[in-house]
Design a protein around this motif. Sequence first.
Motif, PDB file in Angstrom:
ATOM      1  N   THR A   1       0.964  -1.131  -0.097  1.00 30.79           N
ATOM      2  CA  THR A   1      -0.024  -0.109   0.074  1.00 30.79           C
ATOM      3  C   THR A   1       0.812   1.354   0.150  1.00 30.79           C
ATOM      4  OG1 THR A   1       0.046   0.386   2.449  1.00 30.79           O
ATOM      5  CG2 THR A   1      -1.699  -1.164   1.318  1.00 30.79           C
ATOM      6  N   GLY A   2       0.246   2.315  -0.580  1.00 40.36           N
ATOM      7  CA  GLY A   2       1.059   3.505  -0.210  1.00 40.36           C
ATOM      8  C   GLY A   2       1.495   4.033   1.018  1.00 40.36           C
ATOM      9  N   THR A   3       0.543   3.351   2.025  1.00 41.30           N
ATOM     10  CA  THR A   3       0.907   3.911   3.445  1.00 41.30           C
ATOM     11  C   THR A   3       2.443   3.365   3.721  1.00 41.30           C
ATOM     12  OG1 THR A   3      -1.331   3.327   3.998  1.00 41.30           O
ATOM     13  CG2 THR A   3       0.234   3.433   5.734  1.00 41.30           C
TER      14      THR A   3
ATOM     15  N   ARG B   1       1.516   6.940  -7.970  1.00 46.84           N
ATOM     16  CA  ARG B   1       0.710   7.236  -6.930  1.00 46.84           C
ATOM     17  C   ARG B   1      -0.345   5.790  -6.508  1.00 46.84           C
ATOM     18  NH1 ARG B   1      -3.397  12.000  -8.659  1.00 46.84           N
ATOM     19  NH2 ARG B   1      -1.661  13.194  -7.757  1.00 46.84           N
ATOM     20  N   ASP B   2      -0.674   5.242  -7.528  1.00 43.70           N
ATOM     21  CA  ASP B   2      -1.502   3.932  -7.266  1.00 43.70           C
ATOM     22  C   ASP B   2      -0.554   2.869  -7.586  1.00 43.70           C
ATOM     23  OD1 ASP B   2      -3.887   5.574  -6.903  1.00 43.70           O
ATOM     24  OD2 ASP B   2      -3.938   6.092  -9.145  1.00 43.70           O
ATOM     25  N   ARG B   3       0.722   2.792  -7.351  1.00 44.98           N
ATOM     26  CA  ARG B   3       1.472   1.783  -7.835  1.00 44.98           C
ATOM     27  C   ARG B   3       2.570   1.781  -6.545  1.00 44.98           C
ATOM     28  NH1 ARG B   3       3.313   2.797 -13.757  1.00 44.98           N
ATOM     29  NH2 ARG B   3       4.242   0.870 -13.769  1.00 44.98           N
TER      30      ARG B   3
ATOM     31  N   GLY C   1       7.882  13.042   0.347  1.00 46.19           N
ATOM     32  CA  GLY C   1       8.501  11.969  -0.767  1.00 46.19           C
ATOM     33  C   GLY C   1       9.378  12.578  -1.630  1.00 46.19           C
ATOM     34  N   VAL C   2       9.433  11.883  -2.913  1.00 39.83           N
ATOM     35  CA  VAL C   2      10.424  12.337  -3.702  1.00 39.83           C
ATOM     36  C   VAL C   2      10.523  13.835  -4.157  1.00 39.83           C
ATOM     37  CG1 VAL C   2      11.132  12.028  -6.239  1.00 39.83           C
ATOM     38  CG2 VAL C   2      10.265  10.155  -4.947  1.00 39.83           C
ATOM     39  N   PRO C   3       9.365  14.558  -4.197  1.00 38.11           N
ATOM     40  CA  PRO C   3       9.563  15.994  -4.274  1.00 38.11           C
ATOM     41  C   PRO C   3      10.334  16.592  -3.160  1.00 38.11           C
ATOM     42  CG  PRO C   3       7.447  15.282  -5.168  1.00 38.11           C
ATOM     43  CD  PRO C   3       8.080  14.306  -4.195  1.00 38.11           C
ATOM     44  N   GLY C   4      10.112  16.187  -1.735  1.00 37.00           N
ATOM     45  CA  GLY C   4      10.682  16.772  -0.678  1.00 37.00           C
ATOM     46  C   GLY C   4      12.248  16.450  -1.003  1.00 37.00           C
TER      47      GLY C   4
ATOM     48  N   VAL D   1       7.828  15.987  -8.994  1.00 35.08           N
ATOM     49  CA  VAL D   1       6.315  15.784  -8.744  1.00 35.08           C
ATOM     50  C   VAL D   1       5.935  14.796  -9.745  1.00 35.08           C
ATOM     51  CG1 VAL D   1       4.165  16.909  -8.877  1.00 35.08           C
ATOM     52  CG2 VAL D   1       6.023  18.169  -7.536  1.00 35.08           C
ATOM     53  N   LEU D   2       6.268  14.735 -10.924  1.00 36.92           N
ATOM     54  CA  LEU D   2       5.751  13.727 -12.001  1.00 36.92           C
ATOM     55  C   LEU D   2       6.144  12.294 -11.650  1.00 36.92           C
ATOM     56  CD1 LEU D   2       6.777  15.815 -15.208  1.00 36.92           C
ATOM     57  CD2 LEU D   2       4.449  15.292 -14.281  1.00 36.92           C
ATOM     58  N   ALA D   3       7.509  12.426 -10.863  1.00 36.19           N
ATOM     59  CA  ALA D   3       7.809  10.903 -10.395  1.00 36.19           C
ATOM     60  C   ALA D   3       7.153  10.560  -9.548  1.00 36.19           C
ATOM     61  CB  ALA D   3       9.112  10.937 -10.229  1.00 36.19           C
ATOM     62  N   GLU D   4       6.651  11.360  -8.453  1.00 37.05           N
ATOM     63  CA  GLU D   4       5.743  10.881  -7.351  1.00 37.05           C
ATOM     64  C   GLU D   4       4.437  10.545  -7.837  1.00 37.05           C
ATOM     65  OE1 GLU D   4       5.346  10.984  -2.946  1.00 37.05           O
ATOM     66  OE2 GLU D   4       6.862  10.654  -4.267  1.00 37.05           O
ATOM     67  N   ARG D   5       3.808  11.323  -8.703  1.00 38.04           N
ATOM     68  CA  ARG D   5       2.661  10.964  -9.247  1.00 38.04           C
ATOM     69  C   ARG D   5       2.385   9.615 -10.018  1.00 38.04           C
ATOM     70  NH1 ARG D   5       0.210  16.827 -11.530  1.00 38.04           N
ATOM     71  NH2 ARG D   5       0.032  17.955  -9.157  1.00 38.04           N
TER      72      ARG D   5
END
Length: 329
Positions: free
Chosen positions: A4-6, A77-79, A166-169, A70-74
């Motif tokens: 999960t994303g958690t 998102r569901d993977r 996450g990755v953006p941070g 941000v694109l990499a994080e998105r």
Amino acid sequence: MVRTGTTARAAGLLLGAGLDALLGDPRRGHPVAGFGRAAAALEKAIYRDDRARGALFTGICAGTVLGAAVLAERAGRDRPVLRCLTTAAATWAVLGGTSLAREGEIMARHLEGGHLGAARLRLSHLCARDPSGLDGPALARATVESLAENTGDAVVSPLFWGAVAGVPGLAAYRALNTLDAMVGYRSARYANFGWASARLDDAANWLPARLTGALTVLAAPAVTPVSGGRLRASAEAWRVLRRDGARHPSPNAGRCEAAAAGALGVRLGGANTYAGEVETRPALGDGRDPDVPDIRRAVRLTRAVSAAAVAASAGLAFALGRARHGRAR
């Protein structure tokens, strides 16, 4: 297992920190080095001695990195597995804890062997001060101070922002920190042009620097003999942190260095030379001046703080992920 994303972000931070511990920085094709080259080229093209042009430079450099992150994080998102792997790759790319500790050990070996010339040349891997007139104890102090400050900059801060964003941070923090290292100096060339980079880096490090101080207090027993009183080591680190942390000209470095001074039982601060200009910093701590054997103790402290930061960041990422998951239900 990442399902999960958690858990994906926390697992990615742990995996990336593990890669850094095993491999250190990539020897070739380091993305941070590539970013630095691109930023240097942009600086050459748009430089002008004013804050507006410097803010534009900072915005372009950091904004480009942030947009890509941000694109990499998105994309993940569901993977969750992809999110874990991209977080791990970004964490490995921006962490510098293993390389930092290795540089400290190299300085220790040079000075233990009496190779002052080699140590002076190597100091540039840790800080920008002029090493030409430094003897062994002065080089030891420079190394201990740099290890303390860079534990915050190269380990705790990126992990904190990775846990929060996450990755953006991770990517945005490293971009700002690199820009500060490039143009954030108070020199004639960068006093105006580097103002935005320096101020944004100060803001990004404000909370993590204080977290670094707290983790150093907790890690102080790792560098104190049992006979010296391990609980007293933490108490002394806390006392020096509270008393001296704000004395440093940097709003953040003093917290890291003061806590380390208390943990190691040494006194940091004094006169440093940067690009021909002498800067005298207030004393941090009440102990003796650091000497060559203290470098290896400072390396142990860096590693202990780094390990604590990895655990704390993974826990924070997991807690934030649970909170987001709960709100989404």
